[in-house]
Write a protein that holds these residues in place. Structure first.
Motif, PDB file in Angstrom:
ATOM      1  N   SER A  35       1.020  -1.412   0.261  1.00 54.12           N
ATOM      2  CA  SER A  35      -0.063  -0.199  -0.055  1.00 54.12           C
ATOM      3  C   SER A  35       0.657   1.567  -0.094  1.00 54.12           C
ATOM      4  CB  SER A  35      -1.024   0.179   1.352  1.00 54.12           C
ATOM      5  OG  SER A  35      -0.046  -0.012   2.256  1.00 54.12           O
ATOM      6  N   ALA A  36       1.858   1.347   0.634  1.00 57.24           N
ATOM      7  CA  ALA A  36       3.122   2.435   0.763  1.00 57.24           C
ATOM      8  C   ALA A  36       3.445   3.255   0.154  1.00 57.24           C
ATOM      9  CB  ALA A  36       4.061   2.243   1.982  1.00 57.24           C
ATOM     10  N   ASN A  37       3.741   1.929  -1.626  1.00 59.52           N
ATOM     11  CA  ASN A  37       3.799   3.056  -2.928  1.00 59.52           C
ATOM     12  C   ASN A  37       2.970   2.942  -4.125  1.00 59.52           C
ATOM     13  OD1 ASN A  37       4.886   0.225  -2.736  1.00 59.52           O
ATOM     14  ND2 ASN A  37       7.005   0.024  -3.354  1.00 59.52           N
ATOM     15  N   ARG A  38       1.842   1.226  -3.452  1.00 59.89           N
ATOM     16  CA  ARG A  38       1.179   1.302  -4.707  1.00 59.89           C
ATOM     17  C   ARG A  38       1.756   0.089  -5.669  1.00 59.89           C
ATOM     18  NH1 ARG A  38       0.143   6.276  -5.029  1.00 59.89           N
ATOM     19  NH2 ARG A  38       0.297   6.350  -7.519  1.00 59.89           N
ATOM     20  N   GLU A  39       2.494  -0.766  -4.605  1.00 58.39           N
ATOM     21  CA  GLU A  39       3.044  -1.775  -5.756  1.00 58.39           C
ATOM     22  C   GLU A  39       2.540  -2.925  -5.775  1.00 58.39           C
ATOM     23  OE1 GLU A  39       6.816  -5.807  -4.686  1.00 58.39           O
ATOM     24  OE2 GLU A  39       5.281  -4.778  -2.959  1.00 58.39           O
ATOM     25  N   ASN A  40       2.695  -3.184  -7.635  1.00 52.48           N
ATOM     26  CA  ASN A  40       1.760  -4.379  -7.873  1.00 52.48           C
ATOM     27  C   ASN A  40       2.994  -5.009  -7.961  1.00 52.48           C
ATOM     28  OD1 ASN A  40      -1.002  -3.910  -7.961  1.00 52.48           O
ATOM     29  ND2 ASN A  40      -0.821  -2.031  -8.426  1.00 52.48           N
ATOM     30  N   ALA A  41       3.515  -6.812  -7.543  1.00 58.99           N
ATOM     31  CA  ALA A  41       4.567  -7.475  -8.317  1.00 58.99           C
ATOM     32  C   ALA A  41       4.015  -8.557  -9.051  1.00 58.99           C
ATOM     33  CB  ALA A  41       5.379  -7.854  -7.181  1.00 58.99           C
ATOM     34  N   LEU A  42       4.219  -8.819 -10.490  1.00 57.53           N
ATOM     35  CA  LEU A  42       3.951 -10.101 -10.567  1.00 57.53           C
ATOM     36  C   LEU A  42       5.544 -11.396 -10.915  1.00 57.53           C
ATOM     37  CD1 LEU A  42       1.808 -12.623 -12.432  1.00 57.53           C
ATOM     38  CD2 LEU A  42       2.431 -10.908 -14.241  1.00 57.53           C
ATOM     39  N   HIS A  43       5.344 -12.321 -10.271  1.00 56.84           N
ATOM     40  CA  HIS A  43       6.443 -13.407 -10.441  1.00 56.84           C
ATOM     41  C   HIS A  43       6.145 -15.042 -11.201  1.00 56.84           C
ATOM     42  CE1 HIS A  43      10.240 -15.437 -10.216  1.00 56.84           C
ATOM     43  NE2 HIS A  43       9.444 -16.738  -9.859  1.00 56.84           N
ATOM     44  N   THR A  44       6.647 -15.533 -11.977  1.00 60.56           N
ATOM     45  CA  THR A  44       6.595 -16.988 -12.167  1.00 60.56           C
ATOM     46  C   THR A  44       7.902 -17.314 -12.816  1.00 60.56           C
ATOM     47  OG1 THR A  44       4.307 -18.168 -13.679  1.00 60.56           O
ATOM     48  CG2 THR A  44       5.883 -16.328 -14.593  1.00 60.56           C
ATOM     49  N   ASP A  45       7.551 -18.364 -12.732  1.00 58.62           N
ATOM     50  CA  ASP A  45       8.767 -18.307 -13.170  1.00 58.62           C
ATOM     51  C   ASP A  45       8.421 -21.190 -12.929  1.00 58.62           C
ATOM     52  OD1 ASP A  45       9.599 -20.674 -10.725  1.00 58.62           O
ATOM     53  OD2 ASP A  45       9.868 -19.089  -9.243  1.00 58.62           O
ATOM     54  N   LEU A  46       9.033 -21.560 -13.970  1.00 69.97           N
ATOM     55  CA  LEU A  46       8.433 -22.611 -14.625  1.00 69.97           C
ATOM     56  C   LEU A  46       9.714 -23.507 -14.721  1.00 69.97           C
ATOM     57  CD1 LEU A  46       6.522 -24.545 -15.281  1.00 69.97           C
ATOM     58  CD2 LEU A  46       7.035 -23.732 -17.941  1.00 69.97           C
ATOM     59  N   LYS A  47       9.937 -25.453 -14.115  1.00 75.39           N
ATOM     60  CA  LYS A  47      11.123 -25.493 -14.074  1.00 75.39           C
ATOM     61  C   LYS A  47      10.503 -26.917 -14.791  1.00 75.39           C
ATOM     62  CE  LYS A  47      13.413 -24.359 -10.046  1.00 75.39           C
ATOM     63  NZ  LYS A  47      14.353 -25.189  -8.719  1.00 75.39           N
ATOM     64  N   LEU A  48      11.513 -27.223 -15.673  1.00 76.23           N
ATOM     65  CA  LEU A  48      11.077 -28.744 -16.625  1.00 76.23           C
ATOM     66  C   LEU A  48      12.241 -29.237 -16.155  1.00 76.23           C
ATOM     67  CD1 LEU A  48       9.756 -27.452 -19.831  1.00 76.23           C
ATOM     68  CD2 LEU A  48       8.493 -28.379 -17.780  1.00 76.23           C
ATOM     69  N   GLY A  49      11.736 -30.800 -16.255  1.00 75.09           N
ATOM     70  CA  GLY A  49      13.959 -31.325 -16.157  1.00 75.09           C
ATOM     71  C   GLY A  49      13.488 -32.944 -17.376  1.00 75.09           C
ATOM     72  N   TRP A  50      14.345 -33.295 -17.332  1.00 78.25           N
ATOM     73  CA  TRP A  50      14.342 -34.753 -17.998  1.00 78.25           C
ATOM     74  C   TRP A  50      15.304 -35.479 -17.837  1.00 78.25           C
ATOM     75  CZ3 TRP A  50      13.324 -30.007 -21.085  1.00 78.25           C
ATOM     76  CH2 TRP A  50      11.849 -29.859 -21.032  1.00 78.25           C
ATOM     77  N   LYS A  51      16.407 -36.861 -17.659  1.00 80.43           N
ATOM     78  CA  LYS A  51      16.702 -37.164 -17.881  1.00 80.43           C
ATOM     79  C   LYS A  51      18.325 -36.637 -17.552  1.00 80.43           C
ATOM     80  CE  LYS A  51      17.225 -40.996 -16.377  1.00 80.43           C
ATOM     81  NZ  LYS A  51      17.669 -41.093 -14.326  1.00 80.43           N
ATOM     82  N   LYS A  52      18.186 -36.262 -18.459  1.00 76.65           N
ATOM     83  CA  LYS A  52      19.626 -35.422 -18.712  1.00 76.65           C
ATOM     84  C   LYS A  52      20.049 -33.129 -19.418  1.00 76.65           C
ATOM     85  CE  LYS A  52      22.568 -39.545 -20.986  1.00 76.65           C
ATOM     86  NZ  LYS A  52      22.849 -40.055 -22.308  1.00 76.65           N
ATOM     87  N   TRP A  53      18.615 -33.349 -19.369  1.00 73.49           N
ATOM     88  CA  TRP A  53      18.259 -31.693 -20.277  1.00 73.49           C
ATOM     89  C   TRP A  53      17.543 -31.847 -18.729  1.00 73.49           C
ATOM     90  CZ3 TRP A  53      20.260 -29.256 -23.770  1.00 73.49           C
ATOM     91  CH2 TRP A  53      20.931 -30.234 -25.227  1.00 73.49           C
ATOM     92  N   ALA A  54      17.914 -30.119 -18.981  1.00 72.33           N
ATOM     93  CA  ALA A  54      16.714 -29.635 -17.412  1.00 72.33           C
ATOM     94  C   ALA A  54      17.155 -27.636 -18.026  1.00 72.33           C
ATOM     95  CB  ALA A  54      17.478 -29.367 -16.141  1.00 72.33           C
ATOM     96  N   LEU A  55      15.550 -27.070 -17.732  1.00 67.30           N
ATOM     97  CA  LEU A  55      15.616 -25.853 -17.837  1.00 67.30           C
ATOM     98  C   LEU A  55      14.929 -24.678 -17.001  1.00 67.30           C
ATOM     99  CD1 LEU A  55      14.988 -23.561 -19.771  1.00 67.30           C
ATOM    100  CD2 LEU A  55      12.928 -24.900 -20.849  1.00 67.30           C
ATOM    101  N   VAL A  56      14.568 -23.923 -16.697  1.00 63.18           N
ATOM    102  CA  VAL A  56      14.381 -23.091 -15.654  1.00 63.18           C
ATOM    103  C   VAL A  56      14.121 -21.446 -16.789  1.00 63.18           C
ATOM    104  CG1 VAL A  56      16.592 -22.167 -14.303  1.00 63.18           C
ATOM    105  CG2 VAL A  56      14.148 -22.126 -13.132  1.00 63.18           C
ATOM    106  N   LEU A  57      12.693 -21.358 -16.421  1.00 63.89           N
ATOM    107  CA  LEU A  57      12.461 -19.984 -17.427  1.00 63.89           C
ATOM    108  C   LEU A  57      11.759 -19.506 -16.104  1.00 63.89           C
ATOM    109  CD1 LEU A  57      10.897 -21.327 -20.044  1.00 63.89           C
ATOM    110  CD2 LEU A  57      12.997 -20.500 -20.356  1.00 63.89           C
ATOM    111  N   SER A  58      11.964 -18.058 -15.542  1.00 63.93           N
ATOM    112  CA  SER A  58      12.025 -16.786 -14.797  1.00 63.93           C
ATOM    113  C   SER A  58      11.494 -15.106 -15.258  1.00 63.93           C
ATOM    114  CB  SER A  58      12.297 -16.765 -13.593  1.00 63.93           C
ATOM    115  OG  SER A  58      12.046 -16.214 -12.514  1.00 63.93           O
TER     116      SER A  58
END
Length: 814
Positions: A259-282
């Motif tokens: 409320s003090a600065n009317r902050e509006n924040a949105l965050h999302t992250d996604l993790k995908l994993g396989w046996k030899k590959w892995a990915l994270v997006l944020s």
């Protein structure tokens, strides 16, 4: 009968075949069960913050979101140590894990909060074997709005703010380019990091920070130039391989309002994993409105007016709500992507992309200045602050003749920043734009030796290319012309070789010693400014080398007492900002380049005593002393024999940065934590520091970045899925008599005492926060900050802190 007298009858053949089959089954089971899950011994819930490490050969692995660890990464290890924040350590032999069904249960220990650290020597290691003070901060509970708040809300790092889009940490009397920032092991400091307050730390996304560490004291052996007062190391989200043949998917989404600065924040992250590959997006996107200060406190901080430009005419207008700090809002976007490939248990390759940018934001403290009863500036803002990093890292874990672990990384970073200012009722708007292309290469290796010794060694190469330009725009005619640049176009480079040796003499004694050789150089081309300033030189070059060292001892003096002693040196090489900048340090003065500048050096010692009183109380007290030699400070100078020149239309005294002073600083840092029972706990942190800096006449003055005493006091309650905390954050008074002269000259930042002199009043905020985990992977964060609506301003800041602030955050996990 066989060769060795073994008679192969049918019974023996059958017995042998059963033995071989059983052995093969055990081998297959062990190979498949290299995935171990770490659980809470009482509730049985997974511990995603856990870590497994091996002391010989040195290695470690972090748990995924389900508390699972891949022990293939610790091949050759006899004993595995399992640790997690808030839990006692457990040690198992690899062959003993089978009888436990490859599950490890850790007993809760509320006093054991930060069992492992990375920043001390660039590798994960037990905290009780580190002879320097390192603090670990996890940003989840405090819900910080920026990475600067991750540190400032801890009560152990003081943070100054010139504007809302800012945050300049002060550690042990040093700040700005005398501290080093690292992201995933890559130095963020560039050749234009200045001695004035910095805001680069806000480029780091607090939502994407997995762990933040602060190493207190010199860190030049591991990190090179700039690590005088400490190292701030941020470690971001990491990809996670799948532990089965199926793809693993996890992630979260956060929403938050303040409320003090009317902050509006949105965050999302996604993790995908396989046996030899892995990915994270944020991704994180935040919008901050103008910040409202509290209603109770010094009236000197109120903002009764602002400047508006109407039909090309600057006008002073009344602020309808003086508690609102007009023109302090901004917005920021952060993106992160990491892709990992692990072809086998020995190798992993990770590519990371970091991107951060802001909107334009006002340099709020500069908008408070007046001249002849009118605002000095009609506008003073920074252009969008852009940071982009590409980071490629190779990791090899296999015992060889020269290493047990190898990490090779290369990073390219792009920094862009600009300054736009215009004097009140002056039609000329000055724009100064800078960019830095930074290339960093690191090679880090570990090797276990005989008799419980460990070698850590490596090399680093850093290259910065600085481009700077200036433009002047007449807003009345829209005509533009070239203007003076802030910096010369420059190349800055640094190379280093380091080695660190650690020996565990016994379970009670650990000795560590290290050294680093560094070479650095700078080539500056002033041709972009020769049309504006009659420098007696068009180019400048400097080259120098430094040898730094450290020695530390960790002693377990009793069953529950640890004593650490550490001595070390560090250095800061002159960068482009030191050697080549043209700027106004204060009214009626201008700082000009000095091509004869040399590096400054620090010599520091500290002792840290930690004692646990059973399982209910822990006390940690550290004391330190540092001496800075050949300090780079601003002193009067001349240009072509003249002690004054006309700068931005004003006759200004000529100054330059020179190696012309020393500085001393000492301090005490204390932390206490208590377990009260019934889920209740209490803690307190306190920091006191005192420093002086040599003046031009040989006398001393209080050290500008030695902050007043500050700390945090809190009461916690945690049971099952609920955590509640009430805490007080505050700062002691800095009297006028104890103020540095440099700060006294900026009286517009401070309150006035009974004699009309500037000083920094003491202040406190009372805060309450709640974290509640709900079904369906839903978590609610709620807090009320500054309950009593105090109007306060942290020492040396131009922006007042937030008034009463209601914060609501929701996290959806999957």
């Amino acid at each position: 009968m066989g060769k060795y007298g073994y008679k192969l009858n049918s019974f023996n053949v059958m017995k042998l075949s059963h033995s071989l089959a059983g052995g093969l089954w055990l081998l297959c089971a062990f190979v498949q069960a290299q995935t171990v899950q770490v659980l809470d011994a009482r509730s049985g819930t997974p511990l995603p913050g856990s870590v497994a490490f091996c002391e010989k050969p040195m290695g470690s692995t972090l748990a995924d979101s389900e508390g699972r660890l891949d022990l293939n990464l610790l091949s050759g290890c006899a004993e595995v140590h399992f640790r997690a924040p808030g839990y006692a350590e457990a040690v198992y032999r690899l062959d003993a894990l089978r009888s436990r069904n490859y599950k490890v249960e850790l007993e809760p220990d509320p006093l054991e909060l930060n069992p492992v650290v990375i920043s001390a020597n660039r590798w994960l290691q037990p905290k009780n074997e580190v002879p320097v003070k390192v603090r670990v901060f996890e940003p989840v509970l405090d819900q910080p709005q920026t990475a600067a708040d991750v540190l400032g809300k801890s009560g152990e790092v003081f943070v100054q703010k010139s504007q809302q889009a800012g945050g300049s940490p002060m550690i042990r009397g040093f700040a700005t380019n005398r501290l080093l920032i690292a992201v995933d092991g890559v130095r963020m400091n560039t050749a234009i990091f200045r001695s004035g307050n910095l805001q680069n730390v806000i480029s780091i996304d607090p939502f994407a920070v997995q762990q933040a560490e602060v190493l207190f004291g010199p860190g030049s052996v591991m990190y090179g130039s700039d690590a005088l007062g400490g190292v701030m190391a941020f470690y971001t989200l990491t990809p996670e391989l799948s532990r089965s043949d199926e793809m693993s998917v996890s992630g979260r989404t956060n929403l938050r309002y303040s409320s003090a600065n009317r902050e509006n924040a949105l965050h999302t992250d996604l993790k995908l994993g396989w046996k030899k590959w892995a990915l994270v997006l944020s991704g994180s996107f935040t919008d901050f409105g103008d910040l409202r200060m509290g209603s109770t406190g010094p009236e000197d901080y109120l903002r009764p007016w602002s400047v508006q430009t109407v039909d090309g005419i600057d006008q002073v207008v009344s602020n309808p709500d003086p508690l609102v700090q007009v023109n302090s809002g901004y917005a920021q976007s952060n993106l992160l992507g990491k892709l990992m490939y692990a072809p086998n248990q020995h190798w992993s390759i990770t590519y990371a992309l970091h991107f951060s940018t802001t909107t334009h934001y006002d340099r709020y403290d500069r908008l408070l200045r007046t001249r002849n009863g009118l605002p000095r500036s009609a506008e003073w803002k920074y252009g969008p602050q852009l940071w982009n990093m590409h980071h490629l890292e190779f990791n090899h874990r296999k015992t060889t003749l020269v290493y047990d672990q190898l990490r090779l990384s290369g990073a390219y970073q792009r920094f862009e920043e600009s300054r736009i200012d215009r004097d009140f009722n002056d039609p000329i708007r000055r724009s100064r734009e800078e960019s830095v292309d930074a290339y960093t290469f690191n090679l880090d290796l570990t090797k276990g030796g005989r008799n419980n010794t460990q070698w850590l060694y490596g090399a680093e190469a850093v290259f910065n290319k600085v481009a700077s330009m200036g433009t002047d725009l007449d807003i009345s005619t829209n005509a533009s012309s070239p203007g003076p640049a802030r910096y010369p176009n420059s190349d800055w480079k640094a190379y280093g070789l380091y080695v660190d040796w650690k020996k565990n003499w016994s379970e009670r004694w650990t000795l560590e010693a290290g050294a680093r050789y560094s070479y650095f150089g700078l080539d500056a081309d002033f041709s972009n400014n020769l049309d504006f300033y009659p420098f007696p030189f068009s180019t400048a070059s400097t080259a120098e080398s430094q040898l730094t060292a450290q020695l530390g001892l960790e002693w377990k003096a009793g069953r529950q007492t640890w004593i650490s002693v550490h001595a070390g040196s560090g250095f800061r090489a002159p960068n482009v900002d030191d050697l080549g900048k043209v700027f106004d340090s204060q009214p009626s003065s201008v700082v000009l380049p000095n091509p004869d500048l040399e590096s400054e050096s620090i010599y520091s010692g500290e002792i840290d005593v930690r004692h646990r009183f059973g399982t209910v109380l822990e006390l940690d007290i550290a004391a330190y002393y540092s001496y800075l030699d050949k300090a780079m400070v601003v002193r009067p100078s001349t240009l072509n024999g003249n002690d004054s020149i006309v700068y931005d239309g004003e006759l200004s005294q000529v100054q330059s940065v020179q190696n012309a002073a020393f500085a001393r600083v000492w301090g005490i840092e204390a932390k206490i934590k208590a377990v009260l029972g019934g889920g209740f706990g209490a803690y307190a942190t306190a920091t006191y520091q005192n420093g002086v800096e040599e003046l031009e006449d040989g006398t001393t003055d209080p050290l500008r970045h030695a902050a007043p005493a500050f700390g945090r006091l809190g009461l916690t309650y945690e049971r099952a899925q609920t955590r509640v905390e009430a805490y007080v954050l505050g700062q002691a008074e800095r009297r006028f008599e104890d103020m540095p002269q440099e700060e006294i000259a900026k009286d517009y930042l401070y309150a006035l005492d009974a004699n009309g002199n500037p000083y920094s009043p003491s202040w406190y905020t009372l805060n309450v926060q709640l974290r509640q985990k709900l079904p369906q992977n839903l978590t609610v964060f709620a807090s009320v900050d500054n309950l009593t609506d105090q109007r306060y301003r942290t020492y040396s800041s131009g922006l007042s802190g937030a008034g009463r602030n209601y914060v609501l955050g929701i996290q959806f996990g999957f």
